[in-house]
Motif scaffolding. Structure first.
Motif, PDB file in Angstrom:
ATOM      1  N   LEU A  56      -5.113   1.083 -11.150  1.00 55.85           N
ATOM      2  CA  LEU A  56      -5.260  -0.288 -10.681  1.00 55.85           C
ATOM      3  C   LEU A  56      -3.889  -0.775 -10.230  1.00 55.85           C
ATOM      4  O   LEU A  56      -2.884  -0.081 -10.426  1.00 55.85           O
ATOM      5  CB  LEU A  56      -5.844  -1.151 -11.795  1.00 55.85           C
ATOM      6  CG  LEU A  56      -7.253  -0.714 -12.230  1.00 55.85           C
ATOM      7  CD1 LEU A  56      -7.637  -1.370 -13.539  1.00 55.85           C
ATOM      8  CD2 LEU A  56      -8.263  -1.020 -11.161  1.00 55.85           C
ATOM      9  N   ASN A 132     -13.590  -0.168 -14.698  1.00 57.65           N
ATOM     10  CA  ASN A 132     -12.445  -1.069 -14.793  1.00 57.65           C
ATOM     11  C   ASN A 132     -12.124  -1.831 -13.505  1.00 57.65           C
ATOM     12  O   ASN A 132     -11.803  -3.019 -13.580  1.00 57.65           O
ATOM     13  CB  ASN A 132     -11.228  -0.302 -15.309  1.00 57.65           C
ATOM     14  CG  ASN A 132     -10.414  -1.115 -16.262  1.00 57.65           C
ATOM     15  OD1 ASN A 132      -9.325  -1.554 -15.915  1.00 57.65           O
ATOM     16  ND2 ASN A 132     -10.930  -1.339 -17.462  1.00 57.65           N
ATOM     17  N   PRO A 133     -12.185  -1.238 -12.323  1.00 58.06           N
ATOM     18  CA  PRO A 133     -11.930  -2.032 -11.110  1.00 58.06           C
ATOM     19  C   PRO A 133     -12.933  -3.173 -10.936  1.00 58.06           C
ATOM     20  O   PRO A 133     -12.567  -4.259 -10.484  1.00 58.06           O
ATOM     21  CB  PRO A 133     -12.061  -1.011  -9.975  1.00 58.06           C
ATOM     22  CG  PRO A 133     -11.853   0.309 -10.615  1.00 58.06           C
ATOM     23  CD  PRO A 133     -12.379   0.176 -12.022  1.00 58.06           C
ATOM     24  N   HIS A 136     -12.114  -6.006 -13.551  1.00 56.93           N
ATOM     25  CA  HIS A 136     -10.961  -6.831 -13.183  1.00 56.93           C
ATOM     26  C   HIS A 136     -11.142  -7.553 -11.846  1.00 56.93           C
ATOM     27  O   HIS A 136     -10.224  -8.233 -11.394  1.00 56.93           O
ATOM     28  CB  HIS A 136      -9.695  -5.983 -13.159  1.00 56.93           C
ATOM     29  CG  HIS A 136      -9.229  -5.597 -14.530  1.00 56.93           C
ATOM     30  ND1 HIS A 136      -8.644  -6.475 -15.396  1.00 56.93           N
ATOM     31  CD2 HIS A 136      -9.296  -4.411 -15.194  1.00 56.93           C
ATOM     32  CE1 HIS A 136      -8.353  -5.859 -16.527  1.00 56.93           C
ATOM     33  NE2 HIS A 136      -8.744  -4.603 -16.437  1.00 56.93           N
ATOM     34  N   TRP A 138     -11.529  -6.321  -8.747  1.00 51.97           N
ATOM     35  CA  TRP A 138     -10.922  -5.717  -7.549  1.00 51.97           C
ATOM     36  C   TRP A 138     -11.988  -5.292  -6.541  1.00 51.97           C
ATOM     37  O   TRP A 138     -11.700  -5.168  -5.352  1.00 51.97           O
ATOM     38  CB  TRP A 138     -10.034  -4.539  -7.921  1.00 51.97           C
ATOM     39  CG  TRP A 138      -8.829  -4.963  -8.694  1.00 51.97           C
ATOM     40  CD1 TRP A 138      -8.585  -4.766 -10.021  1.00 51.97           C
ATOM     41  CD2 TRP A 138      -7.700  -5.684  -8.197  1.00 51.97           C
ATOM     42  NE1 TRP A 138      -7.388  -5.323 -10.373  1.00 51.97           N
ATOM     43  CE2 TRP A 138      -6.817  -5.895  -9.277  1.00 51.97           C
ATOM     44  CE3 TRP A 138      -7.352  -6.180  -6.937  1.00 51.97           C
ATOM     45  CZ2 TRP A 138      -5.611  -6.572  -9.129  1.00 51.97           C
ATOM     46  CZ3 TRP A 138      -6.145  -6.857  -6.795  1.00 51.97           C
ATOM     47  CH2 TRP A 138      -5.293  -7.053  -7.881  1.00 51.97           C
ATOM     48  N   TRP A 145     -13.897   1.397  -5.096  1.00 53.15           N
ATOM     49  CA  TRP A 145     -12.508   1.557  -5.546  1.00 53.15           C
ATOM     50  C   TRP A 145     -12.063   2.995  -5.276  1.00 53.15           C
ATOM     51  O   TRP A 145     -12.637   3.935  -5.821  1.00 53.15           O
ATOM     52  CB  TRP A 145     -12.364   1.216  -7.027  1.00 53.15           C
ATOM     53  CG  TRP A 145     -10.927   1.135  -7.422  1.00 53.15           C
ATOM     54  CD1 TRP A 145     -10.217   2.042  -8.158  1.00 53.15           C
ATOM     55  CD2 TRP A 145      -9.997   0.114  -7.063  1.00 53.15           C
ATOM     56  NE1 TRP A 145      -8.921   1.644  -8.291  1.00 53.15           N
ATOM     57  CE2 TRP A 145      -8.740   0.456  -7.619  1.00 53.15           C
ATOM     58  CE3 TRP A 145     -10.095  -1.058  -6.315  1.00 53.15           C
ATOM     59  CZ2 TRP A 145      -7.609  -0.335  -7.461  1.00 53.15           C
ATOM     60  CZ3 TRP A 145      -8.962  -1.840  -6.170  1.00 53.15           C
ATOM     61  CH2 TRP A 145      -7.741  -1.480  -6.737  1.00 53.15           C
ATOM     62  N   SER A 148      -9.744   6.351  -8.238  1.00 53.80           N
ATOM     63  CA  SER A 148     -10.321   6.762  -9.513  1.00 53.80           C
ATOM     64  C   SER A 148     -11.047   8.085  -9.331  1.00 53.80           C
ATOM     65  O   SER A 148     -11.282   8.534  -8.210  1.00 53.80           O
ATOM     66  CB  SER A 148     -11.258   5.681 -10.058  1.00 53.80           C
ATOM     67  OG  SER A 148     -12.599   5.958  -9.834  1.00 53.80           O
TER      68      SER A 148
END
Length: 175
Positions: A56, A132-133, A136, A138, A145, A148
């Protein structure tokens, strides 16, 4: 001075979180090719299995498995951070303590590690990394994303391309 105690288990699988010192930066994706090069160089010198990774803008999470007989994940992180820092121009803010010690102001000094205990723990952390992206903000879809290992797991049939991180949407194959 604090005594940071870490587990040292040879050949174990580990989950890591590594942060930039300035959490509002986007340095990790701004310099993604440099970061990947540094990781690759360390990986070649001190092999380990990259089970999963997400990068990230200001932090990253990953799962590694160390080779049998090897417990030195700290040395690998030190080498990755050092290589990345040395390759960048020294323009970041540094505290008086960092200046006195000759340290850069790029990374948080420590990282967080967790030894994976069992298959269920591994799967929880694998999902956490890949969602996780989205978590958060993104992206609105995990598949969008680019930084990753998500697409590797899609290719292996582990995740559906439209997996969004919700455990009800998760497709876990045999991979």
């Amino acid at each position: 001075m604090p005594d940071y105690r870490r587990l040292h288990v040879k050949g174990a699988c580990w989950f890591f979180t590594v942060n930039l010192q300035q959490r509002q930066q986007t340095l990790l994706i701004d310099e993604i090719y440099l970061l990947k090069l540094c990781i690759k160089q360390v990986h070649q010198l001190q092999p380990f299995t990259i089970n999963a990774w997400v990068i990230l803008p200001e932090h990253m999470h990953c799962l590694w498995t160390l080779p049998d007989g090897d417990e030195d994940y700290s040395g690998r992180w030190r080498a990755i951070k050092k290589a990345f820092s040395r390759a960048l121009a020294s323009t970041e803010y540094r505290t008086a303590s960092q200046l006195q010690r000759g340290e850069r102001g790029i990374w948080q000094r420590r990282f967080w590690e967790h030894q994976i205990r069992d298959d269920a723990d591994y799967l929880r952390h694998l999902d956490y990394i890949h969602q996780n992206p989205l978590k958060h903000g993104w992206v609105t879809r995990v598949q969008d994303w680019p930084y990753s290992t998500f697409h590797r797991y899609v290719a292996q049939g582990y995740y559906a391309l439209d997996w969004c991180g919700d455990t009800n949407m998760s497709i876990h194959g045999d991979a």
